[in-house]
Design a protein around this motif. Sequence first.
Motif, short mmCIF file in Angstrom:
data_model
loop_
_atom_site.label_atom_id
_atom_site.label_comp_id
_atom_site.label_asym_id
_atom_site.label_seq_id
_atom_site.Cartn_x
_atom_site.Cartn_y
_atom_site.Cartn_z
N TYR A 1 65.20 -41.11 17.67
CA TYR A 1 65.10 -39.55 17.04
C TYR A 1 65.89 -38.64 17.94
CZ TYR A 1 61.21 -41.13 13.87
OH TYR A 1 60.70 -41.86 13.09
N VAL A 2 66.70 -37.55 17.19
CA VAL A 2 67.54 -36.76 18.03
C VAL A 2 67.46 -35.43 17.35
CG1 VAL A 2 69.80 -36.13 18.83
CG2 VAL A 2 69.34 -38.62 18.49
N TRP A 3 66.76 -34.46 17.94
CA TRP A 3 66.47 -33.26 17.26
C TRP A 3 67.36 -32.04 17.68
CZ3 TRP A 3 60.52 -33.71 17.94
CH2 TRP A 3 59.82 -34.92 17.05
N GLU A 4 68.20 -32.20 18.84
CA GLU A 4 69.17 -31.22 19.30
C GLU A 4 70.45 -31.11 18.46
OE1 GLU A 4 69.34 -30.96 23.48
OE2 GLU A 4 67.41 -32.47 23.52
N PRO A 5 70.85 -29.92 17.73
CA PRO A 5 72.00 -29.92 16.94
C PRO A 5 73.22 -30.22 17.91
CG PRO A 5 70.67 -27.88 16.65
CD PRO A 5 70.10 -28.89 17.81
N LYS A 6 73.45 -30.06 18.97
CA LYS A 6 74.53 -30.21 19.76
C LYS A 6 74.67 -31.47 20.11
CE LYS A 6 75.30 -25.92 22.12
NZ LYS A 6 75.53 -25.13 23.57
N LEU A 7 73.79 -32.35 20.26
CA LEU A 7 73.49 -33.78 20.68
C LEU A 7 73.70 -34.42 19.10
CD1 LEU A 7 70.49 -34.64 22.74
CD2 LEU A 7 72.95 -34.77 23.36
N PHE B 1 71.52 -41.79 14.25
CA PHE B 1 70.21 -41.36 14.58
C PHE B 1 69.31 -40.70 13.73
CE2 PHE B 1 73.62 -38.03 14.47
CZ PHE B 1 72.83 -36.84 13.94
N ARG B 2 68.11 -40.46 13.90
CA ARG B 2 67.12 -39.90 12.94
C ARG B 2 67.03 -38.28 13.50
NH1 ARG B 2 62.05 -44.14 12.66
NH2 ARG B 2 63.46 -46.12 12.45
N ALA B 3 67.52 -37.52 12.42
CA ALA B 3 67.31 -36.11 12.61
C ALA B 3 66.16 -35.41 12.40
CB ALA B 3 68.59 -35.48 11.99
N ASN B 4 65.34 -35.87 11.52
CA ASN B 4 63.86 -35.49 10.94
C ASN B 4 62.90 -35.90 11.71
OD1 ASN B 4 63.33 -37.57 9.57
ND2 ASN B 4 64.56 -36.65 7.81
N GLU B 5 61.64 -35.51 11.42
CA GLU B 5 60.50 -36.14 12.04
C GLU B 5 59.78 -36.94 10.95
OE1 GLU B 5 57.80 -33.42 13.75
OE2 GLU B 5 59.28 -31.87 14.06
N ALA B 6 60.46 -37.57 10.11
CA ALA B 6 59.98 -38.63 9.15
C ALA B 6 59.38 -39.80 10.00
CB ALA B 6 61.06 -39.09 8.22
N GLU B 7 58.11 -40.11 9.81
CA GLU B 7 57.59 -41.20 10.17
C GLU B 7 57.67 -41.30 12.01
OE1 GLU B 7 59.56 -44.70 8.21
OE2 GLU B 7 57.81 -44.67 6.87
N ILE C 1 55.44 -40.41 14.17
CA ILE C 1 54.29 -40.83 14.94
C ILE C 1 54.32 -42.45 14.77
CG2 ILE C 1 51.78 -40.88 15.20
CD1 ILE C 1 52.82 -38.39 15.85
N GLU C 2 54.64 -43.05 13.94
CA GLU C 2 54.51 -44.47 13.60
C GLU C 2 55.79 -45.20 14.19
OE1 GLU C 2 54.35 -42.31 11.22
OE2 GLU C 2 52.30 -42.45 10.35
N GLN C 3 57.01 -44.63 14.16
CA GLN C 3 58.46 -45.29 14.34
C GLN C 3 59.11 -44.71 15.66
OE1 GLN C 3 59.20 -48.03 12.51
NE2 GLN C 3 57.22 -47.86 11.42
N ALA C 4 58.14 -43.84 16.60
CA ALA C 4 59.02 -43.28 17.75
C ALA C 4 58.98 -44.17 18.70
CB ALA C 4 58.17 -41.97 17.96
N ASP C 5 59.96 -45.28 18.62
CA ASP C 5 60.08 -46.18 19.71
C ASP C 5 61.22 -45.65 20.51
OD1 ASP C 5 58.54 -48.21 18.69
OD2 ASP C 5 59.98 -48.89 17.39
N LEU C 6 62.12 -44.82 20.29
CA LEU C 6 63.23 -44.36 21.09
C LEU C 6 63.48 -42.88 20.59
CD1 LEU C 6 65.48 -45.13 22.94
CD2 LEU C 6 66.97 -45.76 20.93
N SER C 7 63.94 -42.28 21.71
CA SER C 7 64.23 -40.80 21.61
C SER C 7 65.52 -40.40 22.49
CB SER C 7 63.04 -39.86 22.23
OG SER C 7 63.03 -39.86 23.57
N LEU C 8 66.45 -39.53 22.04
CA LEU C 8 67.53 -39.25 22.97
C LEU C 8 67.60 -38.03 22.94
CD1 LEU C 8 70.94 -40.62 22.64
CD2 LEU C 8 70.76 -38.31 23.04
N THR C 9 67.43 -37.24 24.20
CA THR C 9 67.56 -35.87 24.44
C THR C 9 68.50 -35.55 25.42
OG1 THR C 9 66.01 -35.72 26.46
CG2 THR C 9 65.11 -35.87 24.31
#
Length: 219
Positions: free
Chosen positions: A83-89, A100-106, A108-116
């Motif tokens: 999951y990546v939510w920062e526009p520059k990233l 990457f996943r740009a939105n918040e879909a699933e 809670i259930e699928q947040a195994d990995l984030s990138l910030t």
Amino acid sequence: MAESSRDAVLARIRQSLAQPASLPPRPNFTAPVHPPLNNSDVVVAFAESFQRVGGEFYYCESLKHLAVQLAGFRKRQQVDAPYVWEPKLQALLQAAGVAFRANEAEFIEQADLSLTSCEALVARTGSVLVSAATASGRRLSIYPDQHVVLARPSQVVAEIGEALRVVQSRFGTQMPSMVSLTTGPSRTADIEKTLVLGAHGPRRLALFLLEDDAENLPL
């Protein structure tokens, strides 16, 4: 009449009180609090400290190298796209051809990995300073099982105080609602002194350090 033990003790106390107590040595407030870093290169010192506290460090000399390193990391950990939510990233990862996943879909259930991104990296402690000022907010650095940070060598400073001054200089009086120093994966040994990872945050913390001049895309 023989002197009692009580009298002898009181006599020694009176003798001691009659002599002025020596003053402790005056502290040298100009001397550094910490000894010099083990390595004069703060980037190398950070990499050593970061790995010492349990972080996984990856050096990336280009966007192509970053894509290869991230793909290898995901394959080893058997996780889906982060999951990546920062526009520059997002723009940087698109340029590198990284999914990457740009939105918040699933989320809670699928947040195994984030990138910030991060605000600064501290060589002394191997800490990553993150804040809630980015689009990642508070959740992406805390909730997922594994947290990946993408940073540049120019973000490395020697001490915690320098990192806090970076944040203060960047935001001035409009400080973020949350500033956090992350030092290695989340861990606790509160229960029967058994070390458990991931108790209060990500179980794994990885940092990908991308060269400052790699395709000249800012974070």
